[in-house]
Design an enzyme around this catalytic site. Structure first.
Site, PDB file in Angstrom:
ATOM      1  N   TYR A  53       0.827  -1.216   0.000  1.00  0.00           N
ATOM      2  CA  TYR A  53       0.000   0.000   0.000  1.00  0.00           C
ATOM      3  C   TYR A  53       0.863   1.270   0.000  1.00  0.00           C
ATOM      4  O   TYR A  53       1.738   1.440   0.854  1.00  0.00           O
ATOM      5  CB  TYR A  53      -0.945   0.039   1.206  1.00  0.00           C
ATOM      6  CG  TYR A  53      -2.055  -0.992   1.186  1.00  0.00           C
ATOM      7  CD1 TYR A  53      -2.355  -1.740   0.050  1.00  0.00           C
ATOM      8  CD2 TYR A  53      -2.830  -1.223   2.319  1.00  0.00           C
ATOM      9  CE1 TYR A  53      -3.368  -2.683   0.050  1.00  0.00           C
ATOM     10  CE2 TYR A  53      -3.853  -2.170   2.328  1.00  0.00           C
ATOM     11  CZ  TYR A  53      -4.103  -2.897   1.182  1.00  0.00           C
ATOM     12  OH  TYR A  53      -5.114  -3.840   1.186  1.00  0.00           O
ATOM     13  N   LEU A 202     -17.961  -0.727   0.992  1.00  0.00           N
ATOM     14  CA  LEU A 202     -18.794   0.384   0.505  1.00  0.00           C
ATOM     15  C   LEU A 202     -18.651   0.526  -1.008  1.00  0.00           C
ATOM     16  O   LEU A 202     -18.941   1.594  -1.552  1.00  0.00           O
ATOM     17  CB  LEU A 202     -18.387   1.689   1.214  1.00  0.00           C
ATOM     18  CG  LEU A 202     -18.559   1.669   2.733  1.00  0.00           C
ATOM     19  CD1 LEU A 202     -18.063   2.977   3.362  1.00  0.00           C
ATOM     20  CD2 LEU A 202     -20.025   1.423   3.110  1.00  0.00           C
ATOM     21  N   GLY A 205     -17.133   3.585  -2.203  1.00  0.00           N
ATOM     22  CA  GLY A 205     -17.823   4.864  -1.998  1.00  0.00           C
ATOM     23  C   GLY A 205     -19.195   4.904  -2.660  1.00  0.00           C
ATOM     24  O   GLY A 205     -20.036   5.727  -2.316  1.00  0.00           O
ATOM     25  N   LEU A 207     -21.518   2.837  -2.194  1.00  0.00           N
ATOM     26  CA  LEU A 207     -22.489   2.529  -1.145  1.00  0.00           C
ATOM     27  C   LEU A 207     -22.391   3.514   0.022  1.00  0.00           C
ATOM     28  O   LEU A 207     -22.861   3.250   1.119  1.00  0.00           O
ATOM     29  CB  LEU A 207     -22.291   1.083  -0.655  1.00  0.00           C
ATOM     30  CG  LEU A 207     -22.768   0.008  -1.648  1.00  0.00           C
ATOM     31  CD1 LEU A 207     -22.279  -1.391  -1.231  1.00  0.00           C
ATOM     32  CD2 LEU A 207     -24.290   0.014  -1.778  1.00  0.00           C
TER      33      LEU A 207
HETATM   34  N1  LIG Z   1      -7.007  -7.926   0.620  1.00  0.00           N
HETATM   35  C1  LIG Z   1      -7.128  -7.180  -0.452  1.00  0.00           C
HETATM   36  O1  LIG Z   1      -6.729  -7.563  -1.577  1.00  0.00           O
HETATM   37  C2  LIG Z   1      -7.758  -5.828  -0.336  1.00  0.00           C
HETATM   38  C3  LIG Z   1      -8.187  -5.151  -1.496  1.00  0.00           C
HETATM   39  C4  LIG Z   1      -8.763  -3.915  -1.347  1.00  0.00           C
HETATM   40  C5  LIG Z   1      -8.912  -3.341  -0.095  1.00  0.00           C
HETATM   41  N2  LIG Z   1      -8.481  -4.005   1.030  1.00  0.00           N
HETATM   42  C6  LIG Z   1      -8.622  -3.406   2.387  1.00  0.00           C
HETATM   43  O2  LIG Z   1      -9.957  -2.998   2.567  1.00  0.00           O
HETATM   44  C7  LIG Z   1      -9.995  -1.605   2.908  1.00  0.00           C
HETATM   45  C8  LIG Z   1     -11.308  -1.009   2.484  1.00  0.00           C
HETATM   46  O3  LIG Z   1     -11.421  -0.934   1.082  1.00  0.00           O
HETATM   47  P1  LIG Z   1     -11.550   0.411   0.300  1.00  0.00           P
HETATM   48  O4  LIG Z   1     -11.131   1.576   1.145  1.00  0.00           O
HETATM   49  O5  LIG Z   1     -10.823   0.228  -0.974  1.00  0.00           O
HETATM   50  O6  LIG Z   1     -13.108   0.500  -0.070  1.00  0.00           O
HETATM   51  P2  LIG Z   1     -14.420   0.948   0.704  1.00  0.00           P
HETATM   52  O7  LIG Z   1     -14.257   0.801   2.175  1.00  0.00           O
HETATM   53  O8  LIG Z   1     -15.509   0.228   0.026  1.00  0.00           O
HETATM   54  O9  LIG Z   1     -14.559   2.498   0.317  1.00  0.00           O
HETATM   55  C9  LIG Z   1     -13.879   3.506   1.006  1.00  0.00           C
HETATM   56  C10 LIG Z   1     -14.302   4.864   0.451  1.00  0.00           C
HETATM   57  O10 LIG Z   1     -15.697   5.082   0.702  1.00  0.00           O
HETATM   58  C11 LIG Z   1     -15.924   6.447   1.017  1.00  0.00           C
HETATM   59  N3  LIG Z   1     -16.450   6.520   2.387  1.00  0.00           N
HETATM   60  C12 LIG Z   1     -16.143   5.753   3.458  1.00  0.00           C
HETATM   61  N4  LIG Z   1     -16.912   6.103   4.515  1.00  0.00           N
HETATM   62  C13 LIG Z   1     -17.695   7.131   4.100  1.00  0.00           C
HETATM   63  C14 LIG Z   1     -18.687   7.917   4.721  1.00  0.00           C
HETATM   64  N5  LIG Z   1     -19.045   7.708   5.993  1.00  0.00           N
HETATM   65  N6  LIG Z   1     -19.297   8.881   3.985  1.00  0.00           N
HETATM   66  C15 LIG Z   1     -18.952   9.088   2.695  1.00  0.00           C
HETATM   67  N7  LIG Z   1     -18.021   8.372   2.049  1.00  0.00           N
HETATM   68  C16 LIG Z   1     -17.398   7.395   2.740  1.00  0.00           C
HETATM   69  C17 LIG Z   1     -14.592   7.163   0.890  1.00  0.00           C
HETATM   70  O11 LIG Z   1     -14.505   7.647  -0.453  1.00  0.00           O
HETATM   71  P3  LIG Z   1     -13.746   9.040  -0.779  1.00  0.00           P
HETATM   72  O12 LIG Z   1     -12.361   8.853  -0.264  1.00  0.00           O
HETATM   73  O13 LIG Z   1     -13.825   9.140  -2.267  1.00  0.00           O
HETATM   74  O14 LIG Z   1     -14.479  10.094  -0.039  1.00  0.00           O
HETATM   75  C18 LIG Z   1     -13.603   6.031   1.126  1.00  0.00           C
HETATM   76  O15 LIG Z   1     -12.342   6.294   0.562  1.00  0.00           O
HETATM   77  C19 LIG Z   1      -8.718  -1.040   2.284  1.00  0.00           C
HETATM   78  O16 LIG Z   1      -8.306   0.168   2.841  1.00  0.00           O
HETATM   79  C20 LIG Z   1      -7.751  -2.163   2.570  1.00  0.00           C
HETATM   80  O17 LIG Z   1      -7.267  -2.092   3.906  1.00  0.00           O
HETATM   81  C21 LIG Z   1      -7.928  -5.245   0.912  1.00  0.00           C
END
Ligand SMILES: NC(=O)c1ccc[n+]([C@@H]2O[C@H](COP(=O)([O-])OP(=O)(O)OC[C@H]3O[C@@H](n4cnc5c(N)ncnc54)[C@H](OP(=O)(O)O)[C@@H]3O)[C@@H](O)[C@H]2O)c1
Length: 327
Positions: A53, A202, A205, A207
């Site tokens: 990351y 989410l 974003g 969701l």
């Molecule tokens: N194992 C793997 O291969 C793998 C792959 C992917 C991710 N992950 C892990 O999973 C974590 C989560 O995934 P993700 O961050 O990619 O996706 P996510 O949690 O589905 O989406 C996060 C995004 O949603 C928005 N958000 C979150 N809370 C919000 C709220 N209360 N109100 C408005 N918008 C909100 C923000 O978008 P904006 O920033 O645009 O505002 C944020 O950046 C990663 O950080 C990582 O640690 C693991």
């Protein structure tokens, strides 16, 4: 916030985990620190990162921020991503050492093999490295990430036969808009107690109502700022998904809740899910998202969400759904 057992381990983790894959790219040092401390204040004790990351910056920023509170955090990282050479024994050993240095710690609570898809290191060799890591005291327990169900089964079967500690958890892509793992992985986890840690809960974003139908992503969103996030957004921004988002948003609004809260609270009701990994680019995100934990959905609410999603005919797959049950 409620704590729960992390799969088959003894660790107790918060039901919401902080995801940090944007640390070191969109999220700078000062913001990362604020997000981490907002998360700790909200009762989140579980932080997920990876060697890859932010090209290592995510681990560095976390290491700096949590130095004084390391004992309050359950720290998870991953090694062996295909873009950094995959989980060859040499690579895993090297990446663990680098992660420990960046995170400024002498041990990782949960060390996850990032991917084993599309590479040719025998599973036996990977497990041998994990055993050495645990014997040295540098890792408390191990998890999988992005494994096929059969790979996780085989890994844990090999561990059981040799008396080695198995993989206690698996990270997988899982949300209201992406439910493929319900066919095989979830029944396997339910059966064995392996803990499921959904990521992209989410849908990046979508969701969380960060995007609107027919409108290009705003310049403050991750799809507006990162190429890969833009590709992810275009894949999931379908008419059908926006129809679901509209219906689910109305459902949440009627109950004084946000769509993000609904999406996380729903995941927390799914079998085998122990903690949901949510990404945040602002401290406020963590505060809103952590509220999902106090929404204990009733059976009526779950049934209504199920009918919005069209569960009856859509998500059960053979052999759990047989042809004569389809209507
Ligand atoms: N194992 C793997 O291969 C793998 C792959 C992917 C991710 N992950 C892990 O999973 C974590 C989560 O995934 P993700 O961050 O990619 O996706 P996510 O949690 O589905 O989406 C996060 C995004 O949603 C928005 N958000 C979150 N809370 C919000 C709220 N209360 N109100 C408005 N918008 C909100 C923000 O978008 P904006 O920033 O645009 O505002 C944020 O950046 C990663 O950080 C990582 O640690 C693991």
């Amino acid at each position: 916030m409620e704590l729960t057992q992390l799969g088959t381990s003894d660790l107790k983790v918060s039901r919401i985990a902080l995801g940090t894959d944007q640390f070191g790219t969109r999220v700078d040092r000062a913001a990362a620190k604020k997000i981490i401390f907002s998360a700790l204040d909200a009762g989140i004790n579980f932080i997920d990162t990876a060697h890859i990351y932010g090209d290592g910056r995510s681990e560095e920023l976390i290491g700096d921020a949590i130095a004084s509170v390391r004992d309050k955090v359950i720290l998870a990282t991953k090694g062996g991503h295909p873009h950094t050479g995959g989980p060859s024994p040499k690579n895993l050993r090297l990446e663990l050492e680098t992660s420990l240095q960046r995170l400024k710690t002498d041990h990782i609570d949960l060390y996850q093999v990032h991917f084993i898809i599309g590479q040719y290191t025998p599973l036996e060799d990977i497990l041998e490295v994990l055993r050495d890591m645990q014997t040295s005291g540098k890792v408390c327990c191990f998890g999988a990430s992005n494994f096929y169900t059969w790979q996780l089964y085989r890994a844990n079967d090999l561990c059981a036969r040799s008396g080695q500690a198995g993989l206690v958890s698996i990270q997988s892509h899982y949300s209201l808009l992406e439910r493929d793992i319900e066919a095989e992985l979830i029944p396997y986890c339910e059966h064995t107690g392996v803990g499921l840690l959904p990521f992209y809960p989410l849908a990046g974003g979508l969701l969380a109502n960060r995007y609107r139908r027919g409108i290009e992503p705003g310049s403050d969103t991750r799809a507006g700022q990162l190429d890969w996030a833009d590709r992810f957004f275009r894949y999931y921004a379908t008419e059908r998904n926006f129809d679901l988002i509209d219906l689910l948003s109305a459902f949440a609004q009627k109950r004084g809740r946000s769509l993000a809260e609904l999406s996380l609270a729903w995941l927390l009701t799914r079998p085998a899910v122990c903690s949901v990994i949510v990404g945040a680019s602002k401290p406020e995100h963590v505060l809103v998202d952590s509220r999902a934990c106090d929404w204990n959905m009733s059976n009526e609410e779950l049934a209504e969400i199920g009918s919005i999603l069209g569960d009856k005919n859509r998500y059960l797959r053979y052999p759990r759904r047989l042809w004569w049950e389809v209507r």
